[in-house]
Scaffold this active site. Structure first.
Site, short mmCIF file in Angstrom:
data_model
loop_
_atom_site.label_atom_id
_atom_site.label_comp_id
_atom_site.label_asym_id
_atom_site.label_seq_id
_atom_site.Cartn_x
_atom_site.Cartn_y
_atom_site.Cartn_z
N ARG A 97 0.86 -1.19 0.00
CA ARG A 97 0.00 0.00 0.00
C ARG A 97 0.89 1.24 0.00
O ARG A 97 1.95 1.25 0.62
CB ARG A 97 -0.86 -0.03 1.27
CG ARG A 97 -1.82 1.13 1.46
CD ARG A 97 -2.96 1.10 0.50
NE ARG A 97 -4.06 1.96 0.93
CZ ARG A 97 -5.07 2.31 0.14
NH1 ARG A 97 -5.13 1.89 -1.12
NH2 ARG A 97 -6.05 3.07 0.59
N THR A 368 -9.01 0.64 -10.45
CA THR A 368 -8.49 -0.40 -9.56
C THR A 368 -8.64 -1.73 -10.29
O THR A 368 -9.36 -1.82 -11.29
CB THR A 368 -9.22 -0.39 -8.19
OG1 THR A 368 -9.01 0.90 -7.62
CG2 THR A 368 -8.72 -1.44 -7.21
N ASN A 388 -6.14 4.30 -7.14
CA ASN A 388 -7.36 4.92 -6.61
C ASN A 388 -8.30 5.37 -7.72
O ASN A 388 -8.94 4.56 -8.34
CB ASN A 388 -7.04 6.05 -5.63
CG ASN A 388 -8.27 6.41 -4.81
OD1 ASN A 388 -9.14 5.57 -4.61
ND2 ASN A 388 -8.38 7.64 -4.37
N GLU A 407 -4.01 8.16 -3.91
CA GLU A 407 -4.47 7.37 -2.76
C GLU A 407 -4.60 8.22 -1.50
O GLU A 407 -5.21 7.80 -0.53
CB GLU A 407 -3.48 6.22 -2.54
CG GLU A 407 -4.11 4.88 -2.25
CD GLU A 407 -4.76 4.22 -3.45
OE1 GLU A 407 -5.99 4.06 -3.41
OE2 GLU A 407 -4.07 3.86 -4.42
N ASP A 410 -7.90 8.50 0.16
CA ASP A 410 -8.45 7.45 1.03
C ASP A 410 -8.26 7.79 2.51
O ASP A 410 -8.82 7.11 3.38
CB ASP A 410 -7.82 6.09 0.72
CG ASP A 410 -8.48 5.41 -0.48
OD1 ASP A 410 -9.55 5.87 -0.92
OD2 ASP A 410 -7.94 4.41 -0.98
N SER A 439 -7.87 1.28 3.37
CA SER A 439 -8.35 0.78 2.08
C SER A 439 -9.57 -0.11 2.26
O SER A 439 -9.86 -0.58 3.37
CB SER A 439 -7.22 -0.02 1.44
OG SER A 439 -7.66 -0.66 0.27
N SER A 440 -10.26 -0.37 1.15
CA SER A 440 -11.35 -1.36 1.16
C SER A 440 -10.99 -2.57 0.32
O SER A 440 -11.81 -3.49 0.18
CB SER A 440 -12.63 -0.73 0.61
OG SER A 440 -13.00 0.38 1.36
N GLY A 459 -13.87 -1.22 -6.87
CA GLY A 459 -15.18 -0.64 -6.60
C GLY A 459 -15.20 0.25 -5.36
O GLY A 459 -16.27 0.49 -4.80
N GLY A 460 -14.02 0.71 -4.92
CA GLY A 460 -13.97 1.63 -3.78
C GLY A 460 -14.65 1.05 -2.57
O GLY A 460 -14.44 -0.12 -2.22
O1 DON Z 1 -8.02 1.32 -1.48
C1 DON Z 1 -9.20 1.59 -1.73
O2 DON Z 1 -10.12 1.20 -1.04
C2 DON Z 1 -9.52 2.42 -2.95
N1 DON Z 1 -8.40 3.22 -3.30
C3 DON Z 1 -9.93 1.51 -4.07
C4 DON Z 1 -10.40 2.29 -5.25
C5 DON Z 1 -11.27 1.54 -6.17
O3 DON Z 1 -11.57 0.39 -6.01
C6 DON Z 1 -11.79 2.31 -7.33
N2 DON Z 1 -12.79 1.59 -8.08
N3 DON Z 1 -13.83 2.04 -8.41
#
Ligand code: DON
Length: 560
Positions: A97, A368, A388, A407, A410, A439-440, A459-460
C-alpha cells in the site's frame, strides 16, 4: 477492425472447466486465472510456460495490468497480494500500500478556514502517496517466485513498447478524467485533446524503460537511481512534497491475513491497512449470529443491509493503519461483539447516526484492478491493485511514464467529511507522515470441503459488500458456477450516506417496495459496478473454473 472485434470478443468473460478422469483433489488439474485485461491473463499463461508458479504469474499480471490498464493500477500505485503457498499452507498478505509522504500533515488539504479544498486530494502531484507496487513485485519475485524478476516483467515491457489497444472502458474513463490530466498524461493518453478511437494503439516507451530499470535492479530500480530522482523532481516541480527520503524509506510489510469461519466455510482476507477482512468478518459474524440464511428472502435482505450498515460504521470509527493507531481487532472480530451489534436489529431500518452532512458524490466507472490465480501445485494469489481514482491523480511523470496515484484521498481530509467514495471517518484514518491510508481492497480466499475460491474486485467502498455477496452465493446458495457468482446483481450499504445503493437488476419492484416499507432509503445505480475476477477449484470433481465479470473487459482462462 477485425483485430478490434477479436480483442473485444476475447475480452468477454469466459468460463472453461475441465476435470481429470480420476478425481484426485490433492493438486488442481492445471491453472486458472482471471484478470481485468486479456493481455494480463495472457502474461500469466506465458509465465506458466516458462516454468513459473502462481507467484511469478502474479508479478507478471500486476506489471502487465500496470501498462495495459493505466487507468486502474500501476507501478505508481499500490495494492495487496494475498498469497497461499501450497507446500506448507503458509498464507500471508504482502502489503504494498502507498504511504503518505514524510512531509504530509493532517490538514494538508484544508484552506485557512479549515474547509476541504475541492479536488486537492484527487488531482495533481500533491494527491500522490509514495508508491508500493514496485517494492511488492520485487519482494514477491525474490521470496516466492521461481523466475527472475526480469523474466516476469518481460510481458509488461513488451506491452509498454508495442502498445495496447484502446477499448470502450479506456475511452469512458479517459473522458471522465481528462480534465485533470497534466501535459504528459495528455500526450500519452489523448489524441490531440480528444479521447482516442477504439482500436487506437497506446505505446508507453518511457514506462518500458522504467520497467527495464526495475527488471535490472529490482527494488532499487524504482526507489533509487534515475527513476527516483526523476520522480522526485517532477513531483516537486508540480507542487508535490515527495523527497528522496520518502522513496528510500518505502518498504512492503508482510501481514497476517484476517481469518474467519462462516458456517462450513473458512475465509482468509485482507488485513489492515485494508478494512476489507475486518468489515467482511463483522458482517458474516452478524449474519451467522441470527442465522440469516434461515429467514425468508425479504428478511434476509433486510438483515444483510443492517449488517453492512453496522460494520461500515465501525470502519468509519475505528479503522486505520494499525502501525500508527491502536485497533482492538480481537474485539471487532469476536462473535460476541457481532452478536451484541446485531442485537439492536428490528423489522425496520436502523437510522444511521449522522456524523455530518455528507457530500453525495460517488466515483464514476471502475478503476483499480483485481486478479485471481490458482496454479497446478495449488498455490493461490488474490491481488487487488490500485492507483485509486481513474488515472490516479491524472499526473504522469515525464521521463518515467509513471502514472501517479491519488491514494491520499483514502485518508480522512477532515473528520466527518466524505471522501470520493462517500466514506467518512475520523482520527483513526487521519493523515500522518509515513502512514498508509485505510483501504477497502479485499482479495479473499474461501474454502470448504467442496471447493477453494479466490476472489476480489475493484469498486472503492463497495468492494467489501461485493465480496460478501459473492461469498454468500457460494456458501449459502451452494453456487458452484463461478461465472454466476461474479455476475450476481449487487446491492450495498455503507452506514453513511444512509441508503441502499443497488444495480437496477438487483431488486424487482416488489422488493424495493418491501424494503421501503421497512424504512430503507434506496438509490438505484443505472451503471453496473465492480469488475470481479474469480477462480474456483471444485474439490469434489477436481475441476477448475475461472470467471471474469460480465461488467468488464477482462479474461478468464483455465489450462492444463
Ligand atoms: O483502497 C481503496 O479502497 C480504494 N483506493 C480503491 C479504489 C477503487 O476500487 C476504485 N474503483 N472504483
Amino acid at each position: 477492425m477485425a483485430e478490434v472485434m477479436k480483442k473485444l470478443l476475447s475480452s468477454l468473460a469466459i468460463v472453461i472447466c475441465f476435470s481429470t478422469t480420476q478425481a484426485d483433489s490433492s493438486k488442481p488439474p492445471g491453472w486458472a486465472v482471471a484478470s481485468a485485461h486479456p493481455l494480463a491473463t495472457e502474461a500469466a499463461y506465458w509465465i506458466a510456460a516458462q516454468g513459473g508458479n502462481a507467484f511469478d504469474a502474479a508479478v507478471a499480471v500486476s506489471a502487465a495490468l500496470s501498462v495495459a490498464e493505466p487507468m486502474s493500477s500501476g507501478i505508481g500505485g499500490g495494492g495487496f497480494w494475498l498469497l497461499h503457498r501450497a507446500k506448507d499452507g503458509y498464507e500471508t498478505m504482502v502489503d504494498g500500500r502507498e504511504r503518505a509522504p514524510l512531509k504530509a500533515h493532517k490538514d494538508m488539504y484544508l484552506d485557512e478556514d479549515g474547509e476541504v479544498v475541492p479536488q486537492a486530494s484527487l488531482d495533481g502531484a500533491l494527491a500522490a502517496a509514495i508508491p508500493g507496487e514496485p517494492a511488492a513485485l520485487a519482494h514477491i519475485a525474490h521470496k516466492y517466485g521461481r523466475l527472475d524478476l526480469s523474466i516476469s516483467l518481460t510481458p509488461a515491457i513488451k506491452i509498454a513498447a508495442n502498445g495496447f489497444t484502446v477499448g470502450p472502458r479506456f475511452q469512458s474513463l479517459t473522458d471522465f478524467r481528462k480534465s485533470s490530466f497534466n501535459n504528459k498524461a495528455r500526450r500519452l493518453f489523448l489524441d490531440g485533446d480528444q479521447v482516442p478511437d477504439v482500436g487506437a494503439i497506446i505505446r508507453q516507451t518511457e514506462l518500458a524503460s522504467t520497467l527495464e530499470e526495475i527488471a535490472k535492479h529490482g527494488h532499487q530500480g524504482f526507489y533509487a537511481g534515475w527513476v527516483a530522482s526523476t520522480l522526485v523532481s517532477e513531483v516537486t516541480t508540480a507542487g508535490g512534497i515527495w523527497t528522496q527520503r520518502d522513496l528510500s524509506a518505502y518498504q512492503i510489510v508482510e501481514r497476517t491475513p484476517v481469518r474467519g469461519v462462516y458456517r462450513d466455510a473458512k475465509f482468509v482476507s485482507a488485513a489492515l491497512p485494508s478494512s476489507g477482512g475486518i468489515v467482511l468478518s463483522q458482517m458474516l459474524n452478524m449474519l451467522q449470529a441470527v442465522e440469516a440464511w434461515n429467514q425468508e428472502r425479504m428478511s434476509q435482505l433486510h438483515i444483510t443491509v443492517e449488517a453492512m450498515r453496522r460494520a461500515y460504521r465501525d470502519r468509519a470509527l475505528y479503522l486505520g493503519d494499525a502501525d500508527f493507531i491502536s485497533v482492538n481487532q480481537a474485539k471487532l472480530l469476536s462473535v460476541e461483539y457481532a452478536r451484541q451489534r446485531i442485537s439492536s436489529l428490528t423489522d425496520q431500518a436502523t437510522d444511521s447516526e449522522s456524523l455530518t452532512k455528507l457530500d453525495d458524490k460517488t466515483a464514476e466507472g471502475e478503476n483499480t484492478s483485481h486478479f485471481s490465480i490458482i496454479d497446478d501445485q495449488g498455490n493461490r494469489v488474490g491481488a487487488t491493485l490500485s492507483i485509486n481514482y481513474p488515472f490516479g491523480s491524472g499526473f504522469v511523470s515525464a521521463g518515467t511514464g509513471v502514472v501517479l496515484n491519488n491514494e491520499m484521498d483514502d485518508f480522512v481530509s477532515k473528520p466527518g467529511t466524505a471522501n470520493v467514495y462517500g466514506l467518512v471517518g475520523g482520527k483513526a484514518n487521519a493523515i500522518q507522515p509515513g502512514k498508509r491510508p485505510l483501504s477497502s481492497m479485499s482479495p479473499t480466499f474461501v474454502e470448504t470441503e467442496d471447493f477453494v475460491a479466490v476472489l476480489g474486485t475493484p469498486g472503492g467502498s463497495r468492494i467489501i459488500t461485493m465480496v460478501l455477496l459473492a461469498l454468500l452465493e457460494l456458501v449459502d446458495n451452494h453456487q458452484r458456477d463461478v461465472q454466476k457468482v461474479v455476475n450476481l446483481p449487487r446491492f450495498h450499504h455503507q452506514y453513511l450516506p444512509d441508503h441502499i445503493t443497488y444495480e437496477s437488476d438487483a431488486f424487482d419492484q416488489r422488493t424495493t417496495s418491501a424494503l421501503r416499507a421497512r424504512g430503507h432509503k434506496l438509490m438505484v445505480r443505472e451503471r453496473p459496478y465492480g469488475d470481479m475476477q474469480a477462480v474456483l477449484w471444485n474439490l469434489r470433481r477436481n475441476e477448475l473454473s475461472a470467471a471474469s465479470d460480465r461488467r468488464g473487459e477482462g479474461s478468464a482462462r483455465v489450462w492444463q
